[in-house]
Scaffold this motif. Structure first.
Motif, PDB file in Angstrom:
ATOM      1  N   TYR A   1      -6.244   0.346  -7.637  1.00  0.00           N
ATOM      2  CA  TYR A   1      -4.945   0.475  -6.981  1.00  0.00           C
ATOM      3  C   TYR A   1      -3.839   0.259  -8.012  1.00  0.00           C
ATOM      4  O   TYR A   1      -3.850  -0.739  -8.740  1.00  0.00           O
ATOM      5  CB  TYR A   1      -4.796  -0.557  -5.857  1.00  0.00           C
ATOM      6  N   PHE A   2      -2.889   1.205  -8.074  1.00  0.00           N
ATOM      7  CA  PHE A   2      -1.753   1.112  -8.989  1.00  0.00           C
ATOM      8  C   PHE A   2      -0.535   0.622  -8.212  1.00  0.00           C
ATOM      9  O   PHE A   2      -0.184   1.174  -7.167  1.00  0.00           O
ATOM     10  CB  PHE A   2      -1.462   2.479  -9.614  1.00  0.00           C
ATOM     11  N   PHE A   3       0.125  -0.402  -8.736  1.00  0.00           N
ATOM     12  CA  PHE A   3       1.266  -1.010  -8.068  1.00  0.00           C
ATOM     13  C   PHE A   3       2.550  -0.239  -8.384  1.00  0.00           C
ATOM     14  O   PHE A   3       3.266  -0.550  -9.339  1.00  0.00           O
ATOM     15  CB  PHE A   3       1.388  -2.479  -8.472  1.00  0.00           C
TER      16      PHE A   3
ATOM     17  N   ALA B   1       0.804  -1.227   0.000  1.00  0.00           N
ATOM     18  CA  ALA B   1       0.000   0.000   0.000  1.00  0.00           C
ATOM     19  C   ALA B   1       0.834   1.274   0.000  1.00  0.00           C
ATOM     20  O   ALA B   1       0.388   2.307  -0.466  1.00  0.00           O
ATOM     21  CB  ALA B   1      -0.953   0.008   1.194  1.00  0.00           C
ATOM     22  N   MET B   2       2.056   1.218   0.527  1.00  0.00           N
ATOM     23  CA  MET B   2       2.876   2.417   0.583  1.00  0.00           C
ATOM     24  C   MET B   2       3.585   2.699  -0.742  1.00  0.00           C
ATOM     25  O   MET B   2       4.177   3.753  -0.914  1.00  0.00           O
ATOM     26  CB  MET B   2       3.921   2.269   1.699  1.00  0.00           C
TER      27      MET B   2
ATOM     28  N   PHE C   1       0.892  -1.990 -13.916  1.00  0.00           N
ATOM     29  CA  PHE C   1      -0.176  -2.877 -13.441  1.00  0.00           C
ATOM     30  C   PHE C   1      -1.038  -2.213 -12.362  1.00  0.00           C
ATOM     31  O   PHE C   1      -0.547  -1.451 -11.542  1.00  0.00           O
ATOM     32  CB  PHE C   1       0.419  -4.181 -12.900  1.00  0.00           C
ATOM     33  N   SER C   2      -2.319  -2.560 -12.391  1.00  0.00           N
ATOM     34  CA  SER C   2      -3.258  -2.093 -11.377  1.00  0.00           C
ATOM     35  C   SER C   2      -4.343  -3.139 -11.187  1.00  0.00           C
ATOM     36  O   SER C   2      -4.455  -4.089 -11.971  1.00  0.00           O
ATOM     37  CB  SER C   2      -3.880  -0.746 -11.793  1.00  0.00           C
ATOM     38  N   ALA C   3      -5.126  -2.972 -10.126  1.00  0.00           N
ATOM     39  CA  ALA C   3      -6.276  -3.836  -9.876  1.00  0.00           C
ATOM     40  C   ALA C   3      -7.475  -2.942  -9.610  1.00  0.00           C
ATOM     41  O   ALA C   3      -7.376  -1.971  -8.857  1.00  0.00           O
ATOM     42  CB  ALA C   3      -6.017  -4.746  -8.681  1.00  0.00           C
ATOM     43  N   GLU C   4      -8.588  -3.260 -10.239  1.00  0.00           N
ATOM     44  CA  GLU C   4      -9.791  -2.436 -10.106  1.00  0.00           C
ATOM     45  C   GLU C   4     -10.954  -3.261  -9.587  1.00  0.00           C
ATOM     46  O   GLU C   4     -11.216  -4.368 -10.073  1.00  0.00           O
ATOM     47  CB  GLU C   4     -10.167  -1.804 -11.446  1.00  0.00           C
ATOM     48  N   LEU C   5     -11.645  -2.726  -8.584  1.00  0.00           N
ATOM     49  CA  LEU C   5     -12.820  -3.371  -8.026  1.00  0.00           C
ATOM     50  C   LEU C   5     -14.042  -2.515  -8.341  1.00  0.00           C
ATOM     51  O   LEU C   5     -14.140  -1.370  -7.898  1.00  0.00           O
ATOM     52  CB  LEU C   5     -12.667  -3.541  -6.509  1.00  0.00           C
TER      53      LEU C   5
END
Length: 194
Positions: free
Chosen positions: A59-61, A17-18, A66-70
């Motif tokens: 959230y962007f890594f 997360a940081m 790459f990212s993940a979307e909900l």
């Protein structure tokens, strides 16, 4: 399988997360059903097209593409049509999580593609629909985010999603069938990155 995948993705997101950024997206979507179901010779049922409010969190890594979307859409209602006559209404939640690849470039357009899973969580039913089961399927998306020149954190986005959803419906007379909704979702919205 979908629950395990979502859990692993959420663990990975919280562990780093940081090192990344969050983005909130608020959109309006047109949901177009792409299939119908033949339950007897000359008898066809299908879900109608609908509009929905579709917020999501992404959230962007770190500095990776790459990212993940909900997707956290509000409950979606569909009229169930029997030979084009409304006989029932079903309402459901469509939580969808996708792993995305964002094509970074030197312009303010950022195209992306995503692949993941979706769920049909029954919320309510009316009319001749007695029971609607949960369903799970594959989901995909393509789209782009555009950040205007004077925008620091905000932008607009357009995307198209496909979801494979066929919940089992039981009618009051005991008839059971899979309602092949398999929607294509067209979305226009506003994004804000933290």
């Amino acid at each position: 399988m979908l629950k395990k995948t979502a859990f692993i993705l959420l663990l990975g997101m919280s562990a780093s997360a940081m090192a990344g950024q969050w983005q909130v997206k608020v959109g309006a979507s047109a949901i177009a059903s792409t299939n119908d179901t033949s339950i007897a010779p000359g008898v066809v049922v299908k879900a109608d097209n609908e509009l929905a409010f579709t917020p999501s969190v992404e959230y962007f890594f770190g500095d990776t593409p790459f990212s993940a979307e909900l997707l956290l859409a509000t409950p979606v209602s569909h009229d169930v049509l029997l030979n084009d006559t409304k006989v029932a209404k079903i309402k459901h939640l469509p939580p969808t999580i996708t792993a995305k690849y964002n094509f970074k470039n030197m312009t303010r357009f950022t195209p992306y593609v995503g692949l993941g899973g979706t769920a049909f969580i029954a919320w309510d039913e009316e009319g001749v629909a007695k029971d609607v089961k949960e369903a799970f399927g594959v989901a995909g998306q393509v789209g782009f985010n555009f950040q205007p020149a004077d925008a620091k954190n905000w932008g607009v986005y357009v995307d198209v999603r496909y979801a494979q959803l066929s919940p089992e419906v039981t009618l009051v007379d005991g008839t059971k069938f899979d309602l092949d909704i398999d929607p294509i979702v067209y979305t226009l919205g506003y994004s804000y990155k933290f």
